[in-house]
Design an enzyme around this catalytic site. Structure first.
Site, short mmCIF file in Angstrom:
data_model
loop_
_atom_site.label_atom_id
_atom_site.label_comp_id
_atom_site.label_asym_id
_atom_site.label_seq_id
_atom_site.Cartn_x
_atom_site.Cartn_y
_atom_site.Cartn_z
N ARG A 39 -4.16 2.10 0.29
CA ARG A 39 -4.13 2.19 -1.17
C ARG A 39 -5.34 1.45 -1.71
NH1 ARG A 39 0.86 -0.14 -4.95
NH2 ARG A 39 0.45 1.20 -6.73
N THR A 58 7.02 1.20 1.66
CA THR A 58 8.41 1.57 1.38
C THR A 58 8.52 3.09 1.22
OG1 THR A 58 8.52 -0.49 0.13
CG2 THR A 58 10.38 1.00 -0.09
N SER A 102 0.81 -1.22 0.00
CA SER A 102 0.00 0.00 0.00
C SER A 102 0.85 1.27 0.00
CB SER A 102 -0.90 0.01 1.24
OG SER A 102 -1.74 -1.11 1.22
N HIS A 134 2.38 -4.51 9.69
CA HIS A 134 1.17 -4.73 8.88
C HIS A 134 0.01 -5.19 9.77
CE1 HIS A 134 3.17 -4.11 5.09
NE2 HIS A 134 3.78 -5.26 5.03
P1 PAP Z 1 5.45 -3.69 1.33
O1 PAP Z 1 4.10 -3.54 1.97
O2 PAP Z 1 5.80 -5.09 1.00
O3 PAP Z 1 6.53 -2.99 2.08
P2 PAP Z 1 4.95 -1.49 -0.42
O4 PAP Z 1 6.14 -0.62 -0.38
O5 PAP Z 1 3.78 -1.10 0.40
O6 PAP Z 1 5.37 -2.98 -0.10
O7 PAP Z 1 4.41 -1.60 -1.88
C1 PAP Z 1 5.21 -1.60 -3.02
C2 PAP Z 1 4.51 -0.70 -4.00
O8 PAP Z 1 4.88 0.66 -3.71
C3 PAP Z 1 4.93 -0.96 -5.43
O9 PAP Z 1 3.81 -0.61 -6.20
P3 PAP Z 1 3.52 -1.23 -7.66
O10 PAP Z 1 3.72 -2.70 -7.55
O11 PAP Z 1 2.11 -0.84 -7.98
O12 PAP Z 1 4.49 -0.57 -8.56
C4 PAP Z 1 6.07 0.01 -5.59
O13 PAP Z 1 6.37 0.31 -6.94
C5 PAP Z 1 5.53 1.22 -4.86
N1 PAP Z 1 6.58 2.12 -4.40
C6 PAP Z 1 7.76 1.80 -3.78
N2 PAP Z 1 8.48 2.88 -3.53
C7 PAP Z 1 7.78 3.93 -3.99
C8 PAP Z 1 8.02 5.33 -4.05
N3 PAP Z 1 9.14 5.84 -3.58
N4 PAP Z 1 7.06 6.12 -4.59
C9 PAP Z 1 5.92 5.59 -5.08
N5 PAP Z 1 5.64 4.29 -5.07
C10 PAP Z 1 6.55 3.45 -4.54
#
Ligand code: PAP
Length: 330
Positions: free
Chosen positions: A162, A77, A74, A140
């Site tokens: 999200r 990161t 969501s 989480h």
């Molecule tokens: P997690 O819950 O496993 O830590 P999380 O970071 O919430 O993961 O989700 C990853 C999503 O955030 C990815 O989305 P997508 O698969 O739709 O592309 C990733 O690309 C997006 N993401 C990571 N870093 C950023 C950032 N700096 N800005 C915007 N979106 C990001």
């Protein structure tokens, strides 16, 4: 090709005898990744439940602690990177040194309580984190489970949510990358992930319960629980990062704004910049997940490239029904 091991939080080899007994009293289920149990209304893989129980029993909060919370995929990161960058401003460190975001992945800098710190250890050493005030953790878990050791602590919680369709697609891509070459690889498809997310029997699900726990918490106690949306951060990043900074007690000064510091932080934490850093191109997290797999497209509406109209309809109906009357709009 030799089979890769499942990540530790998805397995069941860290369980104490007490947790085995606890699990035998819980509602159990299975999805395409593995066996899950329902604890306090949330579904966990068994090792993660051990992490949750270890955390609830042993975590000692400090008043200044900050918790960054989310349902997986969501924007965790991104929120971690922004928070690290916001607090880094106040540190009078030698500017010739790397920024922490240049030498570690946001997940290394802000560890998960139940999936990193307490996963294998009921009393992890938190002294390294104590040297940075405030300590910043992530989770989480739903709010009621997180709150158990906090009781009346004034610590602050930031939740990022999200839309469910992008969460699904993002989760699917992530799992495809990380479950490749494991025992479960074959049984794992977008359809099985969709079924699991929609049924609620999903890692940290049901999605709607996770989101609503923090949404309600933010309405009841806005001073201590901030509710953010990934989509808002994409549309109005300046306004949202200022809101985050104010909530965390480190608002931007006029001078900083005039110097363009808001934009500098947004640029530092942008997906483009973070994903191009060497540490995020090659490193791995403590759970042996490639840092690069946390960065993909980062777009709103990527679900349109993957979901059928039937899937879209079903999720829309679930969201409408589950969030009805809550005041939360997606
Ligand atoms: P997690 O819950 O496993 O830590 P999380 O970071 O919430 O993961 O989700 C990853 C999503 O955030 C990815 O989305 P997508 O698969 O739709 O592309 C990733 O690309 C997006 N993401 C990571 N870093 C950023 C950032 N700096 N800005 C915007 N979106 C990001």
């Amino acid at each position: 090709m030799s089979k890769k091991e499942l990540q530790p939080q998805l397995r069941e080899d860290y369980l104490s005898e007490e947790s085995k007994t606890l699990i035998s009293s819980l509602l159990l289920s299975q999805n395409s990744v593995g066996k899950l149990c329902n604890y306090q209304g949330c579904w966990y893989f068994y090792n993660t439940l051990q992490g949750v129980v270890n955390f609830q029993k042993n975590f000692k909060p400090q008043d200044t602690d900050i918790i960054l919370a989310s349902f997986p995929k969501s924007g965790t990161t991104w929120l971690k990177a922004l928070t690290v960058a916001l607090f880094e401003r106040s540190k009078k460190t030698d500017r010739s040194c790397d920024h922490p975001l240049e030498s570690d992945n946001p997940h290394g800098l802000v560890p998960f309580l139940e999936m990193d710190l307490y996963l294998q250890n009921s009393t992890p050493d938190l002294t390294n984190l104590s040297s940075s005030s405030p300590r910043v953790f992530s989770t989480h878990m739903p709010l009621h489970t997180l709150q158990v050791p906090f009781k009346d602590s004034p610590c602050k919680v930031v939740y990022i949510c999200r839309n469910m369709k992008d969460v699904l697609v993002s989760n699917w891509h992530f799992k495809c990358t990380n479950l490749e070459n494991t025992e479960v690889e074959g049984s794992f498809t977008l359809e099985t992930m969709f079924d699991s997310l929609c049924s609620g029997v999903h890692f940290f699900g049901p999605f709607w319960e996770n989101v609503l726990s923090y949404w309600r918490g933010s309405l009841e106690d806005p001073e201590h629980v901030l509710f953010m949306k990934y989509e808002d951060l994409k549309v109005e990043p300046c306004g949202q990062i200022k809101r985050l900074a104010e909530f965390l007690g480190c608002p931007f000064s006029e001078e900083e704004e005039e110097r363009g510091d808001v934009d500098k932080i947004l640029e530092l934490c942008s997906l483009r910049n973070l994903s191009n850093l060497e540490i995020n191109k090659s490193g791995k997290t403590s759970n042996k997940v490639c840092n690069s797999s946390f960065f993909r497209k980062g777009e709103v509406g990527d679900w349109k490239n993957h979901l059928t109209p039937e899937m879209e309809n079903k999720i829309d109906n679930i969201v409408e029904e589950k969030f009805k009357g809550s005041g939360l709009k997606f």
